[in-house]
Each structure stands twice: as structure tokens, then as C-alpha cells.
Design an enzyme around this catalytic site. Structure first.
Site, PDB file in Angstrom:
ATOM      1  N   ASP A 103       1.432   9.531   2.444  1.00  0.00           N
ATOM      2  CA  ASP A 103       0.332  10.465   2.217  1.00  0.00           C
ATOM      3  C   ASP A 103      -0.790   9.888   1.364  1.00  0.00           C
ATOM      4  O   ASP A 103      -1.944  10.308   1.486  1.00  0.00           O
ATOM      5  CB  ASP A 103       0.859  11.755   1.586  1.00  0.00           C
ATOM      6  CG  ASP A 103       1.461  12.660   2.641  1.00  0.00           C
ATOM      7  OD1 ASP A 103       1.494  12.258   3.813  1.00  0.00           O
ATOM      8  OD2 ASP A 103       1.899  13.777   2.294  1.00  0.00           O
TER       9      ASP A 103
ATOM     10  N   HIS B 100       2.850  15.182  -1.998  1.00  0.00           N
ATOM     11  CA  HIS B 100       3.412  14.113  -2.813  1.00  0.00           C
ATOM     12  C   HIS B 100       2.494  12.906  -2.724  1.00  0.00           C
ATOM     13  O   HIS B 100       1.681  12.795  -1.799  1.00  0.00           O
ATOM     14  CB  HIS B 100       4.849  13.756  -2.428  1.00  0.00           C
ATOM     15  CG  HIS B 100       5.048  13.396  -1.001  1.00  0.00           C
ATOM     16  ND1 HIS B 100       4.828  12.143  -0.517  1.00  0.00           N
ATOM     17  CD2 HIS B 100       5.416  14.143   0.064  1.00  0.00           C
ATOM     18  CE1 HIS B 100       5.083  12.130   0.774  1.00  0.00           C
ATOM     19  NE2 HIS B 100       5.435  13.324   1.167  1.00  0.00           N
TER      20      HIS B 100
ATOM     21  N   HIS C 173      -4.140  16.441   9.009  1.00  0.00           N
ATOM     22  CA  HIS C 173      -3.261  15.488   8.332  1.00  0.00           C
ATOM     23  C   HIS C 173      -3.027  14.230   9.181  1.00  0.00           C
ATOM     24  O   HIS C 173      -3.165  13.103   8.696  1.00  0.00           O
ATOM     25  CB  HIS C 173      -1.932  16.201   8.059  1.00  0.00           C
ATOM     26  CG  HIS C 173      -0.974  15.442   7.214  1.00  0.00           C
ATOM     27  ND1 HIS C 173      -0.921  15.566   5.856  1.00  0.00           N
ATOM     28  CD2 HIS C 173      -0.014  14.545   7.529  1.00  0.00           C
ATOM     29  CE1 HIS C 173       0.027  14.782   5.373  1.00  0.00           C
ATOM     30  NE2 HIS C 173       0.600  14.155   6.374  1.00  0.00           N
TER      31      HIS C 173
ATOM     32  N   GLY D 257      10.477  12.321  10.572  1.00  0.00           N
ATOM     33  CA  GLY D 257      10.447  12.083   9.120  1.00  0.00           C
ATOM     34  C   GLY D 257      11.410  13.006   8.390  1.00  0.00           C
ATOM     35  O   GLY D 257      12.157  12.577   7.502  1.00  0.00           O
TER      36      GLY D 257
ATOM     37  N   ASN E  59      10.048 -11.273  -4.513  1.00  0.00           N
ATOM     38  CA  ASN E  59       8.957 -10.425  -5.004  1.00  0.00           C
ATOM     39  C   ASN E  59       9.426  -8.977  -5.008  1.00  0.00           C
ATOM     40  O   ASN E  59       9.624  -8.373  -3.958  1.00  0.00           O
ATOM     41  CB  ASN E  59       7.729 -10.576  -4.100  1.00  0.00           C
ATOM     42  CG  ASN E  59       6.631  -9.584  -4.457  1.00  0.00           C
ATOM     43  OD1 ASN E  59       6.697  -8.902  -5.488  1.00  0.00           O
ATOM     44  ND2 ASN E  59       5.622  -9.510  -3.618  1.00  0.00           N
ATOM     45  N   THR E  60       9.617  -8.443  -6.194  1.00  0.00           N
ATOM     46  CA  THR E  60       9.972  -7.022  -6.271  1.00  0.00           C
ATOM     47  C   THR E  60       8.974  -6.329  -7.189  1.00  0.00           C
ATOM     48  O   THR E  60       8.312  -6.970  -8.003  1.00  0.00           O
ATOM     49  CB  THR E  60      11.419  -6.834  -6.770  1.00  0.00           C
ATOM     50  OG1 THR E  60      11.760  -5.448  -6.747  1.00  0.00           O
ATOM     51  CG2 THR E  60      11.619  -7.362  -8.178  1.00  0.00           C
TER      52      THR E  60
ATOM     53  N   HIS F 156      -4.083  10.214   8.814  1.00  0.00           N
ATOM     54  CA  HIS F 156      -3.184   9.065   8.962  1.00  0.00           C
ATOM     55  C   HIS F 156      -3.731   8.084  10.015  1.00  0.00           C
ATOM     56  O   HIS F 156      -3.752   6.873   9.801  1.00  0.00           O
ATOM     57  CB  HIS F 156      -1.793   9.524   9.402  1.00  0.00           C
ATOM     58  CG  HIS F 156      -0.924   9.983   8.269  1.00  0.00           C
ATOM     59  ND1 HIS F 156      -0.826   9.306   7.077  1.00  0.00           N
ATOM     60  CD2 HIS F 156      -0.082  11.042   8.165  1.00  0.00           C
ATOM     61  CE1 HIS F 156       0.025   9.927   6.279  1.00  0.00           C
ATOM     62  NE2 HIS F 156       0.481  10.989   6.908  1.00  0.00           N
TER      63      HIS F 156
END
Lengths: 119, 580
Positions: free
Chosen positions: B331, B11, B125, B179, B523-524, B129
């Protein structure tokens, strides 16, 4: 062997095939020809979109059938063996270990050589 | 030396271009494809980063991929074997994708990057990170903690980064995953997995953590060192197409909530409980890592590092004195990580400067913006820099909602003043207005404040910067005149803004302070629910016209909604984006 001879030999071989094989072969050839015709003459036509949808549906069924067989034949026996030998590849059993951290094993190939591989 | 980093096929696909150790550009594919959390090969993002770098694929010296596909495949096969025959559904769904795509990563990369002939390198992976946070941090040496759903086998890992090298020491392995635990609760609460975990975090303060003890006793076996095992009896993510099973439902006294249905105290309490558990695990991990490394600086990445409530507690309640969280901690950040890993660690190159901002995406100059607006028949005024600041601040102070599109787009999930919707935090009704009329999202969702960095500790209980909106702090008691950014527990997920990182945005907030006495704006992100954050002037104009925003500021161009010609659309945009 020239081309004419090759084609006539192929024709003779096809003529000797059993009927059901001939039917399957004719069907597959027709599908291929229709696909090629659509790609050549109407790649954006509604008819091609419908054709693609239909063929994909058939493909999905066949994929499911084939994967079912692969799953039963390959995953099944290994799983049974693992269960018989009481090995859990996922280490799911509840434990009372003081830590569940596992050592990170560096790749024995070394960093650069390991990076060249997908494993 | 040009290194391209790629993350995809799970993703949030993304690409990043590193030149001589400096990230030239980084972009998530979803921003360009307009498909939220797009997982396909990031062809558009690759094209963009190469264009930004002024090079073609043939000029690349190396390409890095953010994980090891065959190790991931091994984990999947092991899982199917271990969970036979219940894993059939998952096997049938996953295998065609693997056979068609995921097992052929090098071929796909070569095909997409013709005529590139150089090496394709793979990093684990969690190494990606780790590299994504350490190499862009300001620390020469730091402890590193990565926590996410799952990579190959690891679901969390820790180690130390020093100079241009990273050593990972230990890890927790699938299926035991913090997670995935959080995602399981996200699923059970009726939200979208790998997408709406932040909603659970936002929901948590409404409830009481009444289930924590039960969860700790029955579902999560947590050690003092932060390591844990999950009781897989309650989960189905290892074999099925859902996250939790009947045992989980029985444990919490009912089936998973159906998406878009009413929420009750029960859901609030469950959210509060899993949030508490998540914080507890992260805190124990951080304390243990400090004990092991004796370092005072910590870098964090992985999807769980986006849990800013937990991050806030790490900095307040553990011995770590400084914390750096990669802004694209999920990711997408893996693309930056693997590029750095290839360049710094494998190439043994010295590190470049630390990140001071996350504006690494596309930008559009005034000519491009004007060209688009003229083509769309939009009515606008062109302002100077000073007038952009003055006019926008005045409009916000007058209660208007502003679409703010300036400079380069942000990399990562947060809008940080490049592609933002801005409003007045003093107005108690503004939260509902934004939720219902602008963003079309759930009413419980809080909004975040951007605050001048030099005023942050005056207004919030924080004594460090939070430039990437990844820390939560309490609003100070005497400063609770900003109800629209103050959550029910008086907390706020704040962004501290410096002039160095974002001069125009800093000046805007400064001008707003001059007008109102408040150095804070709402702030969005500039999008509606389910839509990726806008990238181009076209995306911004469409979003502006489809919602009830009052004004749009595109570079130096100010647009007022009332003056715009009606938008003619062939499709109902409400059906265009899948709700998250």
C-alpha cells in the site's frame, strides 16, 4: 430581548425541567467544566491523564451501546430482507462459472470527474 | 507541476512528491514515526517529501489519495449486511474509526496541508497500484497485474498501460482474495497478518506441499484463467476479528499455532502448500493476461507482488519476457501510484524517466552525522570514499557484521544498500549469528544476497536484473559456497547491484570480491525484529549499540563497537517494538 432577560428566561426554563434531566444536565456541565479546567491548568498532569482514561472508558461503553442499537436497527432489517430475497451482496456461493473475473466498470462520470469524488 | 500522493488509514502509510513526472521523494510514515506499519495520516512523511522538494503545502498543484474511501465503506456495509449477526464484533470495532477518521479524508488532508487550496483527487486502490508499477517501469506499453488483500471491492485486477494511460479490464472482487487467503494462512501459522506474510514464504521450502490438492478441491475454486472463488465456509475475515474459523482448523486438524511457539513439520507443510497454491494462481493469472493482451512485458504491484518466489516463476514459466515489480508493491506504493495517475493520466502529461533505484527517502550529510555522533559521545574515524569501501570490505571478509548507512533511505520494504546490515555469506554460521544475536528473530528466516549485477547470472540461475530484491533464483550448483544466503531449497532472494544505481555499494561488493573471490554479500535490513528500518543516524546508532553488530559505517564515519561508551537507556528496548 436583552441578555438579562434571555438568561432569566433560560433559568426559568431550566427550573421547569424534570429532576432527572436537571441531574443529567448538571453532570454533563460538570464534566465539561472539569475537562476545560484540566486543559487550561494541567494539560500534562497525571490527574488529567487519569481523568482522560476514565472518560474514554465511559465513552467506549456508550459507543458500544449506541453502535449495538445502530447495528440492530439498521443492518439487521436490511440483512433479513436480503436473506428473504436470497440476495448475497458478497457473491459467496460456489459456482462452476468458466471464469470468476468480473469486468472492471469505468466510472460513468469519466476519469477526471470521478477522481474528484470519493466514490 | 507538484503532485503529492498520499496513502494511509489501512497499513503502511506513505507520502510521495512528484515534480513534473519525476518522483522527488517518497517515504513510509513508519520510518519516521518508528511505529511498524504505521497507518495514521503520514504527517511526518508529507513534511519530509515537501522539504525534500523545497516547497510548502501551498505550492502543491494537486493532491492524490490512493483509494476511494466511500466505495470501501460501501463494501464494508455490504459485508456487515451479508454476514449479520456475526459481523457485530467487526462492526463495533471498525465503525468508530470510520466515523472519526476514514469518512473525512478530504477534511483531514486540508487540515494537515494548510494552506493548500487545490484539488484533492481520488484514484481506485488498484488503479493506484497499477500506476505505481507501470509509470515508473521502463516499458512504453505493458500488461499490468495487481493482486493484494482488498482495495475497495477489487482484490486483483489486470489491464494494459500504454504511454500515459492505463486501462483496467477485469477484476476479482471481495471476499475472494488471494492476498487475504495468504494472510489467513499467515494467521493460522501464528504470524502477524499484514506484516509477516513473507515469513510464510520463507518457511515454505522447509515443508512439502502435501495439502495443495485438498486446498484446491475444497477451499480455492481455481479456473484455468487464474480467476478463483474461495469457499468462505473456512474463513472469518469477512465478518470477524480473526482470519480463519473452526472449519479451517478442523480442515487442517488443529487450532491456529500460538505465536512464538515451536513449529513442526505440520506448519512447514501448510506453509509449503499455500505458497504453492499462491504461485499456481499467479502463474495462471499471468498466462491468461498474456493470452488476452499478447504483450510480452508485465508490471506487477499489490502486496502479493512482494511474493518473490511467485515472481521468479512468472518470469521463468510464463510467456512474459520482461517483468517489472514496483519495489514498494504494497500500500505504501499507492502514494507513488496515485501521484502518477493524477499527473500522467488525468493531467495527460508525458511520462518521466523509469526508476533505476528506490533511494527516495531522507539522507544525512557528513556534518549532520558528525553532529549527532559528537553529541552522543561516540568514537569514530573519518574515512575517504575509497577507504570506506576498502575497510568495510575487509571487515566483512574478516567475519564482522556491519551496519551500513549510506545516502538516501530506500522506499519500500527492502533494504537495498542504503540502510542495511552486511555480512559474509561464506560463513555457514553467519545466518544463525545474524538471526539470534543481531536481528533477534526466528531461526528459520533466510538472508538475502546482494550480488554485482554483471556477476549475477554466473552465481544464480537468473538472466535478468533484480534491483529491488523481488525475484528468487537458484544458486548455481558450482557456486554453493555461500551457505548463509542459500535457502534449504538452494534458492536465494537476490538483489542485483549496478554502479549506476548505487556506486558506493557496488564498489564495496566489488572490493569484497577482490578479497574473497565472491561478488556477493549478505544484505539484511538495518533493524531488529518488529522495528521499522532505521532512518536517521540516531536510529542507526541505537540499533548498532543495542545489538551485537561489530561495526557501523555512517556515511564516511566508521565506528567500532568496542570503542563506544556504554549506551544509557531509560527503557528496555526489547519491549519497545511489538514482535511481528
Amino acid at each position: 430581548m436583552n441578555l438579562t432577560e434571555y438568561v432569566s428566561r433560560l433559568g426559568a426554563r431550566l427550573a421547569h425541567l424534570p429532576t432527572h434531566t436537571k441531574v443529567l444536565l448538571a453532570f454533563a456541565t460538570s464534566v465539561l467544566l472539569v475537562e476545560l479546567a484540566f486543559r487550561r491548568f494541567g494539560p500534562r498532569s497525571k490527574a488529567y491523564a487519569r481523568w482522560t482514561k476514565g472518560v474514554e472508558a465511559v465513552g467506549a461503553v456508550w459507543t458500544a451501546v449506541l453502535l449495538s442499537i445502530v447495528y440492530l436497527v439498521s443492518v439487521g432489517p436490511v440483512s433479513v430482507f436480503m436473506k428473504l430475497t436470497r440476495k448475497d451482496l458478497l457473491d459467496r456461493a460456489a459456482g462452476s462459472d468458466p471464469t470468476f473475473w468480473k469486468a472492471h466498470e469505468p466510472n460513468p462520470l469519466g476519469a477526471l470527474a470521478a477522481a474528484r469524488h470519493q466514490f | 507541476m507538484n503532485v503529492l500522493g498520499i496513502s494511509c488509514f489501512y497499513h503502511d502509510s506513505a507520502a510521495a512528491l512528484l515534480r513534473d513526472g519525476v518522483v522527488v521523494a517518497a517515504c513510509q510514515e513508519e520510518r519516521l514515526s518508528r511505529k511498524k506499519h504505521d497507518q495514521d495520516f503520514p504527517a511526518r512523511a508529507v513534511k519530509y517529501v515537501l522539504k525534500q522538494g523545497g516547497i510548502g503545502p501551498g505550492d502543491l498543484d494537486a493532491v492524490g489519495f490512493y483509494d476511494k474511501p466511500l466505495l470501501k465503506f460501501e463494501r464494508m456495509l455490504s459485508t456487515y449486511i451479508a454476514t449479520f449477526p456475526r459481523s457485530f464484533g467487526s462492526f463495533r470495532k471498525a465503525m468508530p474509526v470510520w466515523i472519526k477518521e476514514k469518512l473525512w479524508v478530504p477534511s483531514i488532508i486540508r487540515k494537515e496541508l494548510r494552506p493548500y487550496k487545490g484539488p484533492i483527487l481520488f484514484a481506485e486502490h488498484h488503479m493506484s497500484h497499477a500506476a505505481s508499477c507501470f509509470f515508473v517501469s521502463p516499458f512504453e506499453e505493458a500488461a499490468i497485474l495487481t493482486v493484494d488483500g482488498v482495495g475497495e471491492w477489487a482484490t486483483a485486477s489486470f489491464g494494459v498501460g500504454k504511454g500515459n494511460d492505463i486501462t483496467l479490464f477485469k477484476e476479482i472482487r471481495f471476499p475472494h482474495s488471494l492476498g487475504l487467503l495468504y494472510s489467513a494462512f499467515t494467521y493460522y501459522l501464528g504470524f502477524k497478518v499484514n506484516s509477516a506474510e513473507y515469513k510464510v514464504m520463507g518457511l515454505a521450502p522447509y515443508g512439502k506441499p502435501v495439502h495443495v490438492d485438498r486446498i484446491m478441491k475444497e477451499i480455492v475454486h481455481l479456473n484455468d484463467d487464474g480467476s478463483f472463488k474461495l469457499n468462505m465456509k473456512y474463513f472469518s475475515y469477512d465478518y470477524g476479528l480473526t482470519m480463519t474459523n473452526g472449519a479451517f482448523s478442523d480442515f487442517f486438524g488443529g487450532p491456529p499455532r500460538k505465536p512464538e511457539t515451536w513449529m513442526t513439520e505440520r506448519e512447514f507443510d501448510i506453509a509449503a502448500s499455500i505458497q504453492k497454491v499462491c504461485e499456481e494462481v499467479v502463474l495462471r493469472m499471468a498466462r491468461y493476461i498474456h493470452e488476452q493482451t499478447r504483450l510480452t512485458r508485465l508490471c506487477m504491484a499489490g502486496g502479493v507482488a512482494l511474493n518473490c518466489v511467485a515472481n521468479g516463476r512468472v518470469i521463468r514459466e510464463t510467456p512474459f519476457k520482461e517483468l517489472f515489480v514496483q519495489p514498494a508493491a504494497g500500500d505504501a506504493g499507492g502514494s507513488v501510484g496515485v501521484a502518477h495517475y493524477v499527473y500522467n493520466t488525468l493531467g495527460k502529461q508525458p511520462r518521466g524517466p523509469a526508476w533505476t533505484h528506490a533511494y527516495l527517502g531522507p539522507e544525512y550529510d557528513d556534518a549532520e552525522i558528525r553532529g549527532y555522533l559528537d553529541g552522543a559521545g561516540a568514537t569514530y574515524r573519518v574515512l575517504s570514499d575509497a577507504d570506506v569501501v576498502r575497510e568495510t570490505a575487509r571487515l566483512i571478509a574478516d567475519g564482522n557484521v556491519i551496519g551500513w548507512f549510506q545516502g538516501r533511505m530506500e522506499f519500500g520494504p527492502r533494504a537495498l544498500g542504503g540502510r542495511s546490515i552486511l555480512a559474509d555469506p561464506r560463513d555457514p554460521k553467519m545466518r544463525d549469528t545474524l538471526n539470534m544475536k543481531i536481528k533477534f528473530r526466528e531461526g528459520f528466516r533466510p538472508f538475502a544476497p546482494s550480488v554485482l549485477a554483471d556477476k549475477a547470472s554466473e552465481w544464480f540461475e537468473i538472466d535478468c536484473d533484480s534491483p529491488y530484491m523481488l525475484l528468487v533464483a537458484q544458486v548455481r550448483e558450482g557456486k554453493r559456497c555461500i551457505p548463509s544466503v542459500t535457502h534449504v531449497d538452494n534458492s536465494a532472494r537476490l538483489q542485483t547491484v549496478t554502479r549506476e544505481a548505487s556506486p558506493l555499494y557496488y564498489d564495496l561488493i566489488g572490493e569484497f570480491e577482490r578479497l574473497t573471490g565472491v561478488p556477493v554479500v549478505i544484505n539484511t535490513s538495518f533493524n531488529v525484529r518488529g522495528e521499522p528500518i532505521v532512518c536517521t543516524p540516531h536510529d542507526a546508532y541505537l540499533c548498532f549499540m543495542r545489538t551485537n553488530m561489530d561495526h557501523l559505517v555512517l556515511g564516511h564515519h566508521l565506528l567500532e563497537k568496542k570503542q563506544q561508551p556504554p549506551l544509557r537507556e531509560d527503557v528496555d528496548w526489547r519491549t519497545q517494538y511489538e514482535l511481528d
